[in-house]
Design an enzyme around this catalytic site. Structure first.
Site, mmCIF file in Angstrom:
data_model
loop_
_atom_site.group_PDB
_atom_site.id
_atom_site.type_symbol
_atom_site.label_atom_id
_atom_site.label_comp_id
_atom_site.label_asym_id
_atom_site.label_seq_id
_atom_site.Cartn_x
_atom_site.Cartn_y
_atom_site.Cartn_z
ATOM 1 N N HIS A 260 37.449 86.600 54.015
ATOM 2 C CA HIS A 260 36.220 85.791 53.922
ATOM 3 C C HIS A 260 35.599 86.085 52.561
ATOM 4 O O HIS A 260 36.182 85.795 51.531
ATOM 5 C CB HIS A 260 35.342 86.145 55.117
ATOM 6 C CG HIS A 260 34.158 85.265 55.349
ATOM 7 N ND1 HIS A 260 33.944 84.092 54.666
ATOM 8 C CD2 HIS A 260 33.098 85.377 56.206
ATOM 9 C CE1 HIS A 260 32.823 83.531 55.078
ATOM 10 N NE2 HIS A 260 32.285 84.298 56.015
ATOM 11 N N HIS A 299 41.961 77.289 52.754
ATOM 12 C CA HIS A 299 40.695 77.285 53.477
ATOM 13 C C HIS A 299 40.922 76.711 54.860
ATOM 14 O O HIS A 299 41.722 75.798 55.018
ATOM 15 C CB HIS A 299 39.659 76.438 52.722
ATOM 16 C CG HIS A 299 38.267 76.729 53.135
ATOM 17 N ND1 HIS A 299 37.694 76.147 54.245
ATOM 18 C CD2 HIS A 299 37.344 77.570 52.620
ATOM 19 C CE1 HIS A 299 36.469 76.619 54.373
ATOM 20 N NE2 HIS A 299 36.227 77.486 53.420
ATOM 21 N N ASP A 355 36.099 81.028 46.013
ATOM 22 C CA ASP A 355 36.233 82.387 45.501
ATOM 23 C C ASP A 355 37.202 82.516 44.342
ATOM 24 O O ASP A 355 37.297 83.575 43.724
ATOM 25 C CB ASP A 355 36.702 83.328 46.623
ATOM 26 C CG ASP A 355 35.546 83.746 47.484
ATOM 27 O OD1 ASP A 355 34.435 83.825 46.952
ATOM 28 O OD2 ASP A 355 35.760 83.986 48.685
HETATM 29 N N1 ACO Z 1 48.618 82.077 49.982
HETATM 30 C C1 ACO Z 1 49.825 81.799 50.482
HETATM 31 N N2 ACO Z 1 50.033 81.191 51.661
HETATM 32 C C2 ACO Z 1 48.941 80.830 52.348
HETATM 33 C C3 ACO Z 1 47.634 81.067 51.889
HETATM 34 C C4 ACO Z 1 47.483 81.714 50.639
HETATM 35 N N3 ACO Z 1 46.288 81.963 50.138
HETATM 36 N N4 ACO Z 1 46.737 80.614 52.781
HETATM 37 C C5 ACO Z 1 47.450 80.091 53.796
HETATM 38 N N5 ACO Z 1 48.789 80.228 53.530
HETATM 39 C C6 ACO Z 1 49.893 79.706 54.344
HETATM 40 C C7 ACO Z 1 50.100 80.561 55.574
HETATM 41 O O1 ACO Z 1 51.040 81.593 55.342
HETATM 42 C C8 ACO Z 1 50.586 79.541 56.556
HETATM 43 O O2 ACO Z 1 51.937 79.267 56.247
HETATM 44 P P1 ACO Z 1 52.991 78.967 57.448
HETATM 45 O O3 ACO Z 1 52.506 77.699 58.075
HETATM 46 O O4 ACO Z 1 54.303 78.869 56.765
HETATM 47 O O5 ACO Z 1 52.894 80.143 58.379
HETATM 48 C C9 ACO Z 1 49.794 78.288 56.211
HETATM 49 O O6 ACO Z 1 49.489 78.430 54.825
HETATM 50 C C10 ACO Z 1 48.517 78.127 57.013
HETATM 51 O O7 ACO Z 1 47.760 79.315 56.872
HETATM 52 P P2 ACO Z 1 46.810 79.929 57.994
HETATM 53 O O8 ACO Z 1 46.692 81.393 57.775
HETATM 54 O O9 ACO Z 1 47.256 79.441 59.341
HETATM 55 O O10 ACO Z 1 45.457 79.188 57.641
HETATM 56 P P3 ACO Z 1 44.023 79.630 58.144
HETATM 57 O O11 ACO Z 1 43.215 78.391 58.229
HETATM 58 O O12 ACO Z 1 44.087 80.504 59.347
HETATM 59 O O13 ACO Z 1 43.511 80.574 56.958
HETATM 60 C C11 ACO Z 1 42.459 81.388 55.006
HETATM 61 C C12 ACO Z 1 42.583 80.212 56.021
HETATM 62 C C13 ACO Z 1 42.127 82.699 55.777
HETATM 63 C C14 ACO Z 1 41.325 81.112 54.036
HETATM 64 C C15 ACO Z 1 43.816 81.535 54.263
HETATM 65 O O14 ACO Z 1 44.093 80.349 53.518
HETATM 66 C C16 ACO Z 1 43.837 82.749 53.343
HETATM 67 O O15 ACO Z 1 44.163 83.851 53.802
HETATM 68 N N6 ACO Z 1 43.509 82.574 52.017
HETATM 69 C C17 ACO Z 1 43.448 83.683 51.107
HETATM 70 C C18 ACO Z 1 42.143 84.425 51.291
HETATM 71 C C19 ACO Z 1 40.964 83.659 50.745
HETATM 72 O O16 ACO Z 1 40.990 83.127 49.639
HETATM 73 N N7 ACO Z 1 39.885 83.629 51.547
HETATM 74 C C20 ACO Z 1 38.628 82.970 51.129
HETATM 75 C C21 ACO Z 1 38.317 81.864 52.068
HETATM 76 S S1 ACO Z 1 36.933 80.961 51.507
HETATM 77 C C22 ACO Z 1 35.622 81.933 51.877
HETATM 78 O O17 ACO Z 1 35.575 82.731 52.745
HETATM 79 C C23 ACO Z 1 34.486 81.711 51.060
#
Ligand code: ACO
Length: 420
Positions: A260, A299, A355
């Site tokens: 987050h 996201h 971010d």
């Molecule tokens: N890098 C690489 N792969 C990713 C990323 C990433 N940043 N984010 C998602 N994926 C992939 C996952 O591995 C998954 O792949 P799969 O379908 O082959 O298993 C797919 O994309 C979907 O990802 P989920 O984790 O199911 O998506 P979710 O909606 O649960 O997660 C999140 C959203 C937590 C923001 C995720 O994209 C992430 O971890 N990003 C990096 C951390 C980040 O930047 N967080 C800030 C969020 S914004 C904020 O809080 C202000």
């Protein structure tokens, strides 16, 4: 029965029920008519509330507070004006804004005992740990904050939190650097006072209006984001009718997590780890192979470019024109360029989020990496408080208490220690 309905047939028994659809939503409790419960870990498709505060269209990249596009607020509104809008639902008149700014100004001091428990933290304590502890502790200074059924008391606590949060956030910064605490100054505006309390040395600080406006825009961009993880924490903890200082500290704890608000800190660590722009392709390959994530990308709601990230890129130009280019920007731009052309990221609709660039700006302003999430918390505070107020005023809300599917043992007899 409502105009729009859903008929569900239970194929185990042949039983059929018709349940209302309202706002494209069915009520999970209507499933009880068939003895069913809905299962939705991490709330992927569950609305926990009705809300009139923030609108997001994740596919179209739209974000609005109380109907106003984020682009217009970022250009024209001050942070306190935005906070008022979130709380009251309308933009303030000039008189309302001036009165609100004055009220905030006269509530910026905190009890000096706060400095004593901040002193108790180790020199290398994480700023978010200190912030969440200090904000939670404020409830002990304001026992009247328990009166959460009293609208006037709620307004006062909201005012106290908005006014005192920058003071505590600045003192956390000073503690980390071993510097004496600087007290609030009533001749400065909200942002100017905060920046002064963080950076003043020996009674001097030369304010930079471009950097201060850039910080203000970042705070406006972070001010609310509907039912995100930290807001859900504030609402969930607040639903127990605890005081708002405790509920907000739960939001701070949620924001601390690297998935987050901690992501902007993680982005900078990632850029450090990559080191130089020519190593970006190699890093992207490692992410695709499942070795970590591209921080600042992806996201839960936005499946297109995060509108805040677009605005932040523009702020970055203004800031770097003042401070000189952050060398890590080159790596970030290269990461974005390659990721946006790569099928792995394109097919998963992974775009830069708020971010991705904010950390680079905070660093250029002189804030250390582990302090970035404190700035995010300062920005998000009005959203937490507006959502807390909305929850308490909503007659449908009760203590938030999900159900579970039990997967453990059936009943079994206790085995005495000697027989195990
Ligand atoms: N890098 C690489 N792969 C990713 C990323 C990433 N940043 N984010 C998602 N994926 C992939 C996952 O591995 C998954 O792949 P799969 O379908 O082959 O298993 C797919 O994309 C979907 O990802 P989920 O984790 O199911 O998506 P979710 O909606 O649960 O997660 C999140 C959203 C937590 C923001 C995720 O994209 C992430 O971890 N990003 C990096 C951390 C980040 O930047 N967080 C800030 C969020 S914004 C904020 O809080 C202000």
């Amino acid at each position: 029965m409502a105009d729009e309905t859903l008929t569900i047939r239970d194929n185990r028994s042949g039983e059929e029920v018709e349940i209302p659809i309202s706002d494209g939503t069915i009520r999970a409790t209507d499933l009880r008519k068939l003895g069913l419960t809905s299962y939705d870990p991490a709330f992927l498709n569950t609305a926990s509330t009705r809300s009139g505060i923030t609108y997001i269209d994740g596919d179209a990249g739209i974000l609005r507070y109380r109907g106003y596009p984020i682009e217009q607020l970022a250009e024209h509104a001050s942070f306190l004006e935005t906070a008022w809008l979130l709380f009251e639902g309308e933009l303030p008149t000039r008189e309302e804004l001036e009165a609100w700014e004055e009220e905030v100004r006269v509530h910026t001091y905190v009890h000096t005992n706060v400095t004593q428990f901040l002193d108790g933290f180790r020199h290398d304590a994480h700023p978010m740990g200190m912030l969440l502890g200090a904000v939670a502790a404020l409830s002990t200074f304001y026992p009247d904050a328990k009166e959460i059924g009293d609208v006037e008391s709620r307004r006062l606590q909201r005012l106290r939190l908005i006014a005192k949060f920058p003071t505590i956030a600045a003192w956390v910064f000073r503690h980390s650097r071993g510097l004496p605490y600087v007290f609030p100054r009533n001749d400065l505006d909200y942002i100017g006072n905060f920046v002064n309390m963080t950076f003043e040395i020996g009674g001097r600080h030369e304010p930079n209006p471009v950097l201060q406006r850039a910080l203000e825009i970042l705070l406006v961009l972070h001010a609310d984001h509907e039912q995100n993880a930290s807001t859900n924490a504030v609402r969930g903890v607040g639903s127990t009718q605890v005081d708002p200082f405790s509920a907000v500290s739960a939001g701070i704890a949620a924001l601390y997590g690297p998935l987050h608000g901690g992501a902007n800190e993680a982005v900078l660590r990632m850029l450090d780890e990559i080191g130089t722009a020519d190593r970006v392709p190699q890093f992207i390959e490692s992410v695709k192979a499942g070795d970590g994530r591209l921080m600042g990308f992806g996201h839960r709601v936005y499946k297109s470019y995060d509108p805040r990230a677009k605005l932040i890129k523009r702020v970055a130009d203004d800031v770097f024109a003042q401070t000189g280019l952050n060398p890590k920007l080159e790596i970030a731009l290269e990461l974005e360029r390659i990721a946006l052309e790569d099928d792995y990221f394109v097919s998963r609709k992974l775009y830069p989020n708020v971010d991705f660039y904010s950390g680079l700006i905070y660093q250029a302003m002189g804030y250390p990496t582990d302090y970035f999430t404190v700035l995010f918390a300062l920005g998000r505070l009005p959203g937490w408080l507006a959502q807390w107020e909305e929850m308490l005023s909503d007659p449908e809300q009760k203590i938030a208490r999900p159900r579970q599917i039990y997967t453990g043992y059936d009943e079994r007899d206790f085995v005495p220690l000697a027989q195990r």
